[in-house]
Motif scaffolding. Structure first.
Motif, PDB file in Angstrom:
ATOM      1  N   ALA A 245       0.831  -1.210   0.000  1.00 10.74           N
ATOM      2  CA  ALA A 245       0.000   0.000   0.000  1.00 10.74           C
ATOM      3  C   ALA A 245       0.865   1.259   0.000  1.00 10.74           C
ATOM      4  O   ALA A 245       0.532   2.257  -0.650  1.00 10.74           O
ATOM      5  CB  ALA A 245      -0.922  -0.012   1.217  1.00 10.74           C
ATOM      6  N   GLU A 246       1.998   1.222   0.716  1.00 10.84           N
ATOM      7  CA  GLU A 246       2.907   2.372   0.718  1.00 10.84           C
ATOM      8  C   GLU A 246       3.557   2.557  -0.644  1.00 10.84           C
ATOM      9  O   GLU A 246       3.718   3.678  -1.128  1.00 10.84           O
ATOM     10  CB  GLU A 246       3.990   2.180   1.789  1.00 10.84           C
ATOM     11  N   ALA A 248       2.281   1.737  -3.465  1.00 11.55           N
ATOM     12  CA  ALA A 248       1.259   2.224  -4.406  1.00 11.55           C
ATOM     13  C   ALA A 248       1.053   3.725  -4.285  1.00 11.55           C
ATOM     14  O   ALA A 248       0.573   4.365  -5.229  1.00 11.55           O
ATOM     15  CB  ALA A 248      -0.056   1.488  -4.160  1.00 11.55           C
ATOM     16  N   LYS A 249       1.416   4.292  -3.127  1.00 11.59           N
ATOM     17  CA  LYS A 249       1.258   5.742  -2.946  1.00 11.59           C
ATOM     18  C   LYS A 249       2.103   6.514  -3.949  1.00 11.59           C
ATOM     19  O   LYS A 249       1.716   7.585  -4.408  1.00 11.59           O
ATOM     20  CB  LYS A 249       1.641   6.119  -1.517  1.00 11.59           C
ATOM     21  N   SER A 255      -5.135   7.609  -5.651  1.00  9.36           N
ATOM     22  CA  SER A 255      -6.049   6.465  -5.508  1.00  9.36           C
ATOM     23  C   SER A 255      -6.703   6.471  -4.135  1.00  9.36           C
ATOM     24  O   SER A 255      -6.024   6.367  -3.100  1.00  9.36           O
ATOM     25  CB  SER A 255      -5.285   5.155  -5.720  1.00  9.36           C
ATOM     26  N   TYR A 258      -6.097   2.896  -2.279  1.00 11.40           N
ATOM     27  CA  TYR A 258      -4.842   2.689  -1.570  1.00 11.40           C
ATOM     28  C   TYR A 258      -4.727   3.608  -0.358  1.00 11.40           C
ATOM     29  O   TYR A 258      -4.099   3.250   0.643  1.00 11.40           O
ATOM     30  CB  TYR A 258      -3.664   2.886  -2.518  1.00 11.40           C
ATOM     31  N   TYR A 259      -5.318   4.788  -0.423  1.00 12.77           N
ATOM     32  CA  TYR A 259      -5.340   5.680   0.734  1.00 12.77           C
ATOM     33  C   TYR A 259      -6.106   5.027   1.884  1.00 12.77           C
ATOM     34  O   TYR A 259      -5.649   5.008   3.025  1.00 12.77           O
ATOM     35  CB  TYR A 259      -5.991   7.009   0.349  1.00 12.77           C
ATOM     36  N   GLN A 261      -6.624   1.822   2.224  1.00 14.55           N
ATOM     37  CA  GLN A 261      -5.845   0.663   2.667  1.00 14.55           C
ATOM     38  C   GLN A 261      -4.774   1.063   3.667  1.00 14.55           C
ATOM     39  O   GLN A 261      -4.561   0.385   4.682  1.00 14.55           O
ATOM     40  CB  GLN A 261      -5.204  -0.030   1.456  1.00 14.55           C
ATOM     41  N   ARG A 262      -4.061   2.167   3.394  1.00  8.41           N
ATOM     42  CA  ARG A 262      -3.002   2.602   4.304  1.00  8.41           C
ATOM     43  C   ARG A 262      -3.563   2.972   5.673  1.00  8.41           C
ATOM     44  O   ARG A 262      -2.992   2.624   6.710  1.00  8.41           O
ATOM     45  CB  ARG A 262      -2.245   3.787   3.684  1.00  8.41           C
ATOM     46  N   GLU A 360      -7.848  -7.153  -3.981  1.00 11.14           N
ATOM     47  CA  GLU A 360      -7.556  -5.902  -3.291  1.00 11.14           C
ATOM     48  C   GLU A 360      -8.679  -5.599  -2.308  1.00 11.14           C
ATOM     49  O   GLU A 360      -9.837  -5.941  -2.549  1.00 11.14           O
ATOM     50  CB  GLU A 360      -7.440  -4.737  -4.282  1.00 11.14           C
TER      51      GLU A 360
END
Length: 413
Positions: A245-246, A248-249, A255, A258-259, A261-262, A360
């Protein structure tokens, strides 16, 4: 005509629901020892079971028997209700004596709900594989809702009356409108579900908290994350998800998925209570290769500052199969890398789906990859096609990228 799954196995013991609230239990090692030593064969085998007497007797016809992962609990399942029994330790460990009769308390699950909704029937019951107390029962009902109960005695009687969590599995209206043909009410009935991983076999992906489910027309969906309030998870799996997830940032900074998810994973990691490693090869992936980290920890589900997990799918069948949109009946996940999903149809046909991309986690208001439709979650490919063409075939790879919903079913009939 539906078959009844009244037989289950755990830790070398076979459990069979007989009738009138009786569960017969036989330990296979004890049975083999008795038959080998007596010389009387089948005559000796008939006397080698113990009887677990469930009291009170279930108030509904029992259609299936489901054991928790460790064999601590048994669920007696009927269309009109569910009750659970805690298996006595001595009996679960194979120490029950032949002919012995043991009484156990049968406790009803969700009784107020089923009483208030007599038209709702139980479709399928499975135990969550990563429940910290091996006590979280997931019940799929005919209203297309997956409800999770914590049946541990320590949770108290109220935990059996009201579910801990509920997940609506009906296809979203926007997804139905995107279909080439409309999905009728009967075709959109959820008929089966399974978990994407198991404590003995998992990979560092969202599959450890993913539920895949099947509609009666054969359409496949998933929802993630589905997690008990307290879950025993592989530490390495959680760390790998946080790292992904980091990363993907940087690739997709805008996104929303992903935000979220983090945020969720940060809360999850802060709640960790570390336990002992019970993985035989020390790698936590259940494959015996020793290439991972087998540490386990008890995690608390993050507070609901996020929305409900989003329905992801459907995954369109290309090319369309002749028996697609017929009566699908069952779904089985075979954890691994990649995950294999097997779908059974009423015609007797089995389709094996090989998942190329990992699932995901996504919540309502976000979408996979930050894009639009929830149906672009994963791609699947026929196993033979995967082996023959994915290795260095640029044309096929480009075509796959152009069709983010692509999957095939491999016929096994």
């Amino acid at each position: 005509r539906k078959s009844h799954a009244l037989l289950a196995e755990a830790d070398g013991s076979v459990y069979a629901y007989a009738a009138s609230g009786e569960v017969r239990v036989v330990n296979l090692k004890n049975l083999k020892r008795a038959v080998s030593g007596s010389g009387s064969g089948s005559a000796a085998a008939k006397e080698q079971f113990s009887v677990l007497r469930c009291m009170p007797e279930p108030a509904f016809p029992v259609k299936s028997l489901a054991l928790s992962v460790s064999g601590r609990f048994a669920a007696l399942v009927g269309e009109a209700g569910v009750c659970v029994v805690e298996i006595p330790t001595r009996l679960a460990s194979g120490g029950g004596e032949a002919g012995e009769r043991i009484s156990a308390v049968a406790r009803s699950v969700g009784e107020p709900f089923f009483f208030a909704h007599p038209g709702v029937r139980v479709v399928l019951v499975r135990w969550h594989p990563f429940s910290s107390g091996d006590s979280h029962l997931c019940v799929l009902t005919s209203d297309n809702v997956l409800r999770m109960w914590n049946v541990a005695p320590a949770a108290g009687p109220s935990a059996l009356e009201r579910e801990e969590q509920a997940f609506a599995l009906s296809p979203a209206a926007s997804l139905a409108r995107s279909y080439a043909s409309a999905i009728s009410a009967s075709a959109s009935a959820v008929v089966s579900f399974d978990f994407g991983a198991h404590p003995d076999r998992w990979r560092s992906s969202w599959d450890v908290l993913c539920v895949y489910y099947l509609l009666s027309n054969g359409d496949l969906y998933h929802v993630c994350p589905v997690m008990p309030r307290k879950a025993l998870l592989p530490v390495r799996a959680v760390e790998a998800l946080a790292e992904a997830a980091e990363a993907a940032k940087l690739e997709q900074p805008s996104s929303a998925m992903y935000y979220h998810q983090r945020l969720w994973l940060a809360e999850l990691q802060r709640s960790a209570e570390y336990g002992d490693d019970d993985d035989d090869d020390g790698d936590g992936d259940g494959d015996g290769d020793g290439d991972g980290d087998g540490r386990l920890a008890v995690y608390s589900a993050p507070p609901s500052f996020l929305r409900q997990p989003a329905v992801q799918g459907p995954f369109v069948v290309l090319p369309q199969l002749d028996d697609n949109y017929t009566d699908a009946t069952a779904l089985l996940c075979v954890p691994g890398a990649p995950l294999v999903v097997v779908i059974a149809f009423a015609t007797g046909t089995l389709h094996a789906c090989v998942m190329l991309d990992a699932a995901e986690a996504a919540w309502e208001g976000s979408s996979v990859g930050g894009g639009g439709g929830g149906g672009e979650a994963v791609r699947l490919a026929e196993a033979k096609l995967l082996l023959a063409r994915l290795d260095g075939d640029a044309a096929f790879a480009a075509g796959a990228e152009a069709l983010p919903q692509l999957h095939f079913y491999e016929r096994l009939d």
